[in-house]
Design an enzyme around this catalytic site. Structure first.
Site, PDB file in Angstrom:
ATOM      1  N   ASN A   1     -39.465 -31.128 -13.333  1.00  0.00           N
ATOM      2  CA  ASN A   1     -38.898 -31.627 -14.585  1.00  0.00           C
ATOM      3  C   ASN A   1     -39.053 -33.134 -14.707  1.00  0.00           C
ATOM      4  O   ASN A   1     -39.361 -33.649 -15.779  1.00  0.00           O
ATOM      5  CB  ASN A   1     -37.423 -31.235 -14.688  1.00  0.00           C
ATOM      6  CG  ASN A   1     -37.274 -29.877 -15.350  1.00  0.00           C
ATOM      7  OD1 ASN A   1     -38.258 -29.194 -15.591  1.00  0.00           O
ATOM      8  ND2 ASN A   1     -36.055 -29.495 -15.650  1.00  0.00           N
TER       9      ASN A   1
ATOM     10  N   GLY B   1     -35.250 -34.526 -25.177  1.00  0.00           N
ATOM     11  CA  GLY B   1     -33.804 -34.224 -25.172  1.00  0.00           C
ATOM     12  C   GLY B   1     -33.625 -32.898 -24.457  1.00  0.00           C
ATOM     13  O   GLY B   1     -34.449 -32.536 -23.612  1.00  0.00           O
TER      14      GLY B   1
ATOM     15  N   CYS C   1     -31.978 -30.046 -20.050  1.00  0.00           N
ATOM     16  CA  CYS C   1     -32.597 -30.153 -18.720  1.00  0.00           C
ATOM     17  C   CYS C   1     -33.157 -31.519 -18.392  1.00  0.00           C
ATOM     18  O   CYS C   1     -32.707 -32.159 -17.447  1.00  0.00           O
ATOM     19  CB  CYS C   1     -33.660 -29.075 -18.582  1.00  0.00           C
ATOM     20  SG  CYS C   1     -32.869 -27.477 -18.413  1.00  0.00           S
TER      21      CYS C   1
HETATM   22  C1  UDX Z   1     -27.540 -23.827 -16.654  1.00  0.00           C
HETATM   23  C2  UDX Z   1     -27.639 -25.237 -16.135  1.00  0.00           C
HETATM   24  O1  UDX Z   1     -27.040 -26.101 -17.118  1.00  0.00           O
HETATM   25  C3  UDX Z   1     -29.061 -25.613 -15.934  1.00  0.00           C
HETATM   26  O2  UDX Z   1     -29.154 -26.893 -15.330  1.00  0.00           O
HETATM   27  C4  UDX Z   1     -29.687 -24.635 -14.999  1.00  0.00           C
HETATM   28  O3  UDX Z   1     -31.065 -24.917 -14.909  1.00  0.00           O
HETATM   29  C5  UDX Z   1     -29.474 -23.214 -15.466  1.00  0.00           C
HETATM   30  O4  UDX Z   1     -28.096 -22.932 -15.759  1.00  0.00           O
HETATM   31  P1  UDX Z   1     -27.609 -23.031 -19.076  1.00  0.00           P
HETATM   32  O5  UDX Z   1     -27.800 -21.581 -18.905  1.00  0.00           O
HETATM   33  O6  UDX Z   1     -28.170 -23.686 -20.289  1.00  0.00           O
HETATM   34  O7  UDX Z   1     -28.241 -23.810 -17.874  1.00  0.00           O
HETATM   35  O8  UDX Z   1     -26.053 -23.329 -18.929  1.00  0.00           O
HETATM   36  P2  UDX Z   1     -24.951 -22.881 -19.998  1.00  0.00           P
HETATM   37  O9  UDX Z   1     -25.601 -22.596 -21.296  1.00  0.00           O
HETATM   38  O10 UDX Z   1     -23.892 -23.916 -19.873  1.00  0.00           O
HETATM   39  O11 UDX Z   1     -24.426 -21.483 -19.425  1.00  0.00           O
HETATM   40  C6  UDX Z   1     -23.666 -21.412 -18.263  1.00  0.00           C
HETATM   41  C7  UDX Z   1     -22.779 -20.145 -18.396  1.00  0.00           C
HETATM   42  O12 UDX Z   1     -22.050 -19.946 -17.180  1.00  0.00           O
HETATM   43  C8  UDX Z   1     -21.750 -20.273 -19.530  1.00  0.00           C
HETATM   44  O13 UDX Z   1     -21.843 -19.137 -20.349  1.00  0.00           O
HETATM   45  C9  UDX Z   1     -20.397 -20.302 -18.784  1.00  0.00           C
HETATM   46  O14 UDX Z   1     -19.379 -19.642 -19.508  1.00  0.00           O
HETATM   47  C10 UDX Z   1     -20.720 -19.535 -17.510  1.00  0.00           C
HETATM   48  N1  UDX Z   1     -19.859 -19.872 -16.379  1.00  0.00           N
HETATM   49  C11 UDX Z   1     -19.649 -21.182 -16.041  1.00  0.00           C
HETATM   50  C12 UDX Z   1     -19.255 -18.827 -15.640  1.00  0.00           C
HETATM   51  O15 UDX Z   1     -19.443 -17.663 -15.952  1.00  0.00           O
HETATM   52  N2  UDX Z   1     -18.472 -19.137 -14.584  1.00  0.00           N
HETATM   53  C13 UDX Z   1     -18.234 -20.444 -14.222  1.00  0.00           C
HETATM   54  O16 UDX Z   1     -17.487 -20.674 -13.262  1.00  0.00           O
HETATM   55  C14 UDX Z   1     -18.830 -21.493 -14.982  1.00  0.00           C
HETATM   56  C1  UDX Z   2     -37.877 -28.042 -19.904  1.00  0.00           C
HETATM   57  C2  UDX Z   2     -39.044 -27.694 -19.001  1.00  0.00           C
HETATM   58  O1  UDX Z   2     -40.244 -27.646 -19.780  1.00  0.00           O
HETATM   59  C3  UDX Z   2     -38.802 -26.338 -18.334  1.00  0.00           C
HETATM   60  O2  UDX Z   2     -39.860 -26.050 -17.445  1.00  0.00           O
HETATM   61  C4  UDX Z   2     -37.479 -26.392 -17.571  1.00  0.00           C
HETATM   62  O3  UDX Z   2     -37.192 -25.159 -16.962  1.00  0.00           O
HETATM   63  C5  UDX Z   2     -36.346 -26.753 -18.511  1.00  0.00           C
HETATM   64  O4  UDX Z   2     -36.630 -28.001 -19.178  1.00  0.00           O
HETATM   65  P1  UDX Z   2     -37.017 -27.427 -22.286  1.00  0.00           P
HETATM   66  O5  UDX Z   2     -36.100 -28.581 -22.050  1.00  0.00           O
HETATM   67  O6  UDX Z   2     -36.471 -26.139 -22.752  1.00  0.00           O
HETATM   68  O7  UDX Z   2     -37.847 -27.100 -20.926  1.00  0.00           O
HETATM   69  O8  UDX Z   2     -38.091 -27.857 -23.398  1.00  0.00           O
HETATM   70  P2  UDX Z   2     -39.472 -28.651 -23.361  1.00  0.00           P
HETATM   71  O9  UDX Z   2     -40.429 -27.866 -24.141  1.00  0.00           O
HETATM   72  O10 UDX Z   2     -39.825 -29.050 -22.002  1.00  0.00           O
HETATM   73  O11 UDX Z   2     -39.120 -30.002 -24.217  1.00  0.00           O
HETATM   74  C6  UDX Z   2     -38.173 -30.876 -23.687  1.00  0.00           C
HETATM   75  C7  UDX Z   2     -38.082 -32.068 -24.632  1.00  0.00           C
HETATM   76  O12 UDX Z   2     -39.273 -32.850 -24.573  1.00  0.00           O
HETATM   77  C8  UDX Z   2     -37.883 -31.706 -26.104  1.00  0.00           C
HETATM   78  O13 UDX Z   2     -36.947 -32.608 -26.656  1.00  0.00           O
HETATM   79  C9  UDX Z   2     -39.266 -31.945 -26.717  1.00  0.00           C
HETATM   80  O14 UDX Z   2     -39.169 -32.335 -28.081  1.00  0.00           O
HETATM   81  C10 UDX Z   2     -39.758 -33.116 -25.874  1.00  0.00           C
HETATM   82  N1  UDX Z   2     -41.217 -33.222 -25.760  1.00  0.00           N
HETATM   83  C11 UDX Z   2     -41.913 -32.185 -25.195  1.00  0.00           C
HETATM   84  C12 UDX Z   2     -41.830 -34.391 -26.169  1.00  0.00           C
HETATM   85  O15 UDX Z   2     -41.180 -35.314 -26.680  1.00  0.00           O
HETATM   86  N2  UDX Z   2     -43.184 -34.507 -26.011  1.00  0.00           N
HETATM   87  C13 UDX Z   2     -43.933 -33.502 -25.470  1.00  0.00           C
HETATM   88  O16 UDX Z   2     -45.151 -33.638 -25.365  1.00  0.00           O
HETATM   89  C14 UDX Z   2     -43.279 -32.303 -25.055  1.00  0.00           C
END
Ligand code: UDX
Ligand code: UDX
Length: 468
Positions: free
Chosen positions: A227, A276, A279
């Site tokens: 990342n 943004g 991640c």
């Molecule tokens: C998360 C992390 O933010 C990311 O860095 C990682 O790569 C993958 O897991 P994401 O799935 O986007 O990504 O997180 P989020 O959308 O916040 O979902 C986490 C879920 O876990 C929520 O639904 C929350 O309710 C649940 N949770 C959290 C539990 O079930 N038990 C807990 O103790 C804490």
């Molecule tokens: C990213 C990684 O790609 C993925 O492998 C990891 O598991 C989670 O984080 P994600 O954040 O879902 O995935 O989206 P991504 O398509 O990577 O874009 C991330 C951000 O970069 C977005 O805000 C996008 O607008 C921006 N971006 C992407 C740029 O500004 N320029 C680019 O060329 C590509």
């Protein structure tokens, strides 16, 4: 195999659904009762291609939902931890949810279990999970802790899971590594793609992904390094774009010129208002903290972050120079999501730019194909929301493009010129060319390219429509 996924967020829900799709019996557990109720009732809390179809195919069958971790763990051999690992105030990853879940698993596990870190965690978290299990009374022989990071991009998370470039497994025992190979067997041997009704394979996807068996430390570092490298590519091209603007070069030509070198590639070299999402910002901050905690200097990551931050203010400066003043101006904004193809607004550059424009007294009407509802939870009524691009642009002093939605490429620019009060477009994602804009009579400002202004005599003097 029978398995549990803890966390039904962007990662956990996609992982649970895809594991059911490739033949496993999965219980997806979450402590958010409402989320589980929505999922059981047939709802899909997140906007992802193919997710709805796969959920309806397996819900109630191989895929069930629950708020009780205990029952799920007792009936599973493999337990994926996919709970949030948000950035704490210091930038370090907040692992409190991972610890809570690890403790709960230890307290209710009976028989051999493989605990899998699916969430993005700093290197050496595996050891901490292992120590927690022992602290809670589990014998070393009763469990293994595996690091199996995800590389899902929002908007293509299902295909990224089912057709990965690589599957990384960081394990300390052969037993655990063999079990993980079994978990992913239908993807490793390519048999899933042959199944009738399988999610279509993207044309660029590998026939058989690499299965890299390594140490937990290496697996954890691979995720952060991946990342951070992608974020670095974006900040690099943005820094070059800023140079292009001053030097009178064209960043899109430069991107083609460097990206055709196979070692560089054109992906993740799109200049704009920066990255943004949940991640990149979090993982770059967490990786910087990992380096600091290990006493290793990694100043490059500080620059990656700094360049990304500055892209937002540089774009606002561009808006100011195009409009002279921002105070009281009515600006139409296309795009609220952090990227195209998703409704997710976490760390959205579009929303950060909007906040800066509001601070300067702009009035904003925004349109986004999917993220409006989630954006409202952040921006509330500080801006107005339109149901389509043209009504957002009605009577606006300028049009801003902040998210790279493919549908914006289909905009009827001549119609856009008619509805705008002034023919000014500022493109924060370089979706268009100056030629396209000027031939529609629109002045065009973008990132890393010279301004392309139409002559003054075509400026509209349409009456100002009433403020919304
Ligand atoms: C998360 C992390 O933010 C990311 O860095 C990682 O790569 C993958 O897991 P994401 O799935 O986007 O990504 O997180 P989020 O959308 O916040 O979902 C986490 C879920 O876990 C929520 O639904 C929350 O309710 C649940 N949770 C959290 C539990 O079930 N038990 C807990 O103790 C804490
Ligand atoms: C990213 C990684 O790609 C993925 O492998 C990891 O598991 C989670 O984080 P994600 O954040 O879902 O995935 O989206 P991504 O398509 O990577 O874009 C991330 C951000 O970069 C977005 O805000 C996008 O607008 C921006 N971006 C992407 C740029 O500004 N320029 C680019 O060329 C590509």
């Amino acid at each position: 195999m029978r398995m549990t996924v803890v966390g039904s967020g962007y990662v956990g829900l996609v992982a649970a659904t895809c594991l059911a799709e490739i033949g496993h019996h999965v219980v997806c557990v979450d402590n958010d009762i409402e989320k589980i109720a929505t999922l059981e009732a047939g709802g899909t809390p997140i906007h992802e291609l193919y997710l709805q179809e796969l959920l309806s195919r397996h819900r109630g069958g191989r895929l069930t939902f629950s708020t009780s971790l205990e029952a799920a763990v007792r009936n599973s051999t493999v337990i994926f931890i996919a709970v949030g690992t948000p950035a704490s105030a210091t930038g370090a990853a907040d692992l409190s949810y991972v610890e809570t879940v690890a403790r709960s698993i230890a307290q209710c596990a009976d028989g051999y279990k493989v605990i899998v870190e699916k969430s993005t965690v700093p290197v050496r978290t595996n050891e901490l999970v292992h120590r927690t299990m022992v602290q809670e009374g589990r014998e070393w022989s009763e469990f293994d802790v595996v690091s199996n990071p995800e590389f899902l991009r929002e908007g293509s998370a299902v295909t990224d899971f089912l057709y990965p470039d690589r599957i990384i497994v960081g394990a300390n025992t052969d037993r655990a590594a063999r079990l993980m190979r079994d978990v992913y067997a239908p993807l490793l041997d390519g048999s899933y793609a042959q199944q009738s009704g399988a999610v279509p394979k993207p044309e660029k996807a590998r026939l058989e992904p690499l299965f890299l068996e390594t140490s937990p430390q290496s697996a954890e570092l691979i995720k952060h390094a991946s990342n951070a490298f992608l974020a670095m590519k974006i900040s690099f091209i943005n820094a070059v774009a800023n140079l292009c603007e001053t030097a009178g070069a064209d960043i899109e030509q430069v991107r083609k010129g460097i990206g055709t070198d196979r070692r560089i590639g054109t992906d993740f070299l799109h200049a704009g208002i920066g990255y943004g999402g949940s991640c990149f910002p979090k993982d770059v901050a967490a990786f910087r903290t990992v380096a600091r905690d290990l006493g290793v200097s990694f100043g490059l990551l500080d620059e990656v972050h700094k360049i990304n931050d500055e892209q937002r203010s540089l774009f606002v400066k561009k808006v100011r120079s195009a409009l002279w003043t921002i105070k009281g101006k009515r600006l139409a904004v296309l795009g609220l999501a952090f990227k195209c193809g998703t409704d997710d607004v976490r760390e959205s550059a579009a929303i950060e730019v909007i906040k800066m424009l509001l601070e300067e007294g702009a009035q904003i009407v925004a349109y986004d194909p999917a993220a409006t509802e989630r954006a409202k939870t952040i921006l509330g009524d500080s801006i107005s929301y339109a149901s389509d691009a043209y009504s957002a642009a009605e009577g606006a002093d300028a049009l801003l493009i902040l998210t790279e939605w493919r549908e914006f490429l289909q905009l009827d620019l001549k119609r856009m010129k008619k509805v705008l009060r002034y023919p000014v477009v500022l493109d924060g994602r370089n979706l268009f060319t100056a030629k396209q804009m000027n031939s529609a009579g629109l002045s065009y400002y973008s990132v890393g390219r010279r301004p392309a202004e139409v002559t003054a005599n075509t400026v509209r003097t349409a009456p100002r429509t009433g403020a919304r």
